[in-house]
Enzyme design. Structure first.
Site, short mmCIF file in Angstrom:
data_model
loop_
_atom_site.label_atom_id
_atom_site.label_comp_id
_atom_site.label_asym_id
_atom_site.label_seq_id
_atom_site.Cartn_x
_atom_site.Cartn_y
_atom_site.Cartn_z
CB THR A 62 65.01 61.52 -12.80
OG1 THR A 62 64.52 60.32 -12.20
CG2 THR A 62 64.03 62.65 -12.51
CE1 TYR B 152 66.49 63.33 -8.52
CE2 TYR B 152 64.90 61.58 -8.96
CZ TYR B 152 66.12 62.19 -9.21
OH TYR B 152 66.97 61.65 -10.14
#
Length: 171
Positions: free
Chosen positions: A117, A142
């Site tokens: 990501t 995350y």
């Protein structure tokens, strides 16, 4: 090419499956359907319904076919949830991914594409032109869970041929 793809019932994974099929690759999917949608998977695809942390099942899947490549798209992606429940994200996105990679290595599947990501960058100094050399400084669990997984692959270059994808806007 024979490809084993995790998270094939998710948004990114399902689109990658369609693209791979268009290019005449043979694709098999591992998904536990905890967040993915079965209806996103084409009918002619081999599906193994399990979690990536189920070592014995994954081992048998890898041994059942000589896969050329693992594409790992299975992961939790909700930033807000990662803040309220970081353990869930580190368990799945880091620990389970590393367990999967170790199972792959033990069964001679060494080519890996890992879906990471852009959250790995946090707030980069230069938003106009971010390069791979940019300092990684995730702002939430995350992003941190993905960076820890990247670090595992990068620290094991002798075991894997890996590519890491860091998306900014998948759509």
């Amino acid at each position: 090419m024979k490809i084993l793809l995790t998270g094939g019932a998710g948004y990114i994974g399902s689109h990658v499956v369609l693209s791979l099929l268009d290019q005449n690759h043979k694709v098999s999917i591992i998904d536990d359907f905890s967040t993915g949608r079965r209806e996103l998977i084409p009918k002619n695809i081999e599906i193994f319904e399990c979690n990536i942390n189920e070592d014995e099942k994954v081992k048998k899947i890898i041994q059942s076919s000589k896969f050329d490549l693992l594409m790992h798209f299975a992961g939790f992606i909700k930033v807000e949830e990662s803040v309220s429940n970081p353990e869930k994200y580190f368990k799945n996105n880091t620990d389970n991914a590393i367990k999967l990679f170790k199972t792959c290595h033990e069964n001679n599947l060494k080519n890996i594409i890992f879906s990471s990501t852009a959250a790995a960058y946090g707030n980069p100094l230069n938003n106009d032109s971010i390069t791979e050399e940019e300092t990684l400084s995730p702002l939430n669990p995350y992003g941190e869970s993905k960076v820890k997984t990247e670090e595992y692959l990068l620290n094991n270059k002798d075991k894997f041929n890996s590519i890491i994808l860091r998306y900014f806007n998948v759509a």
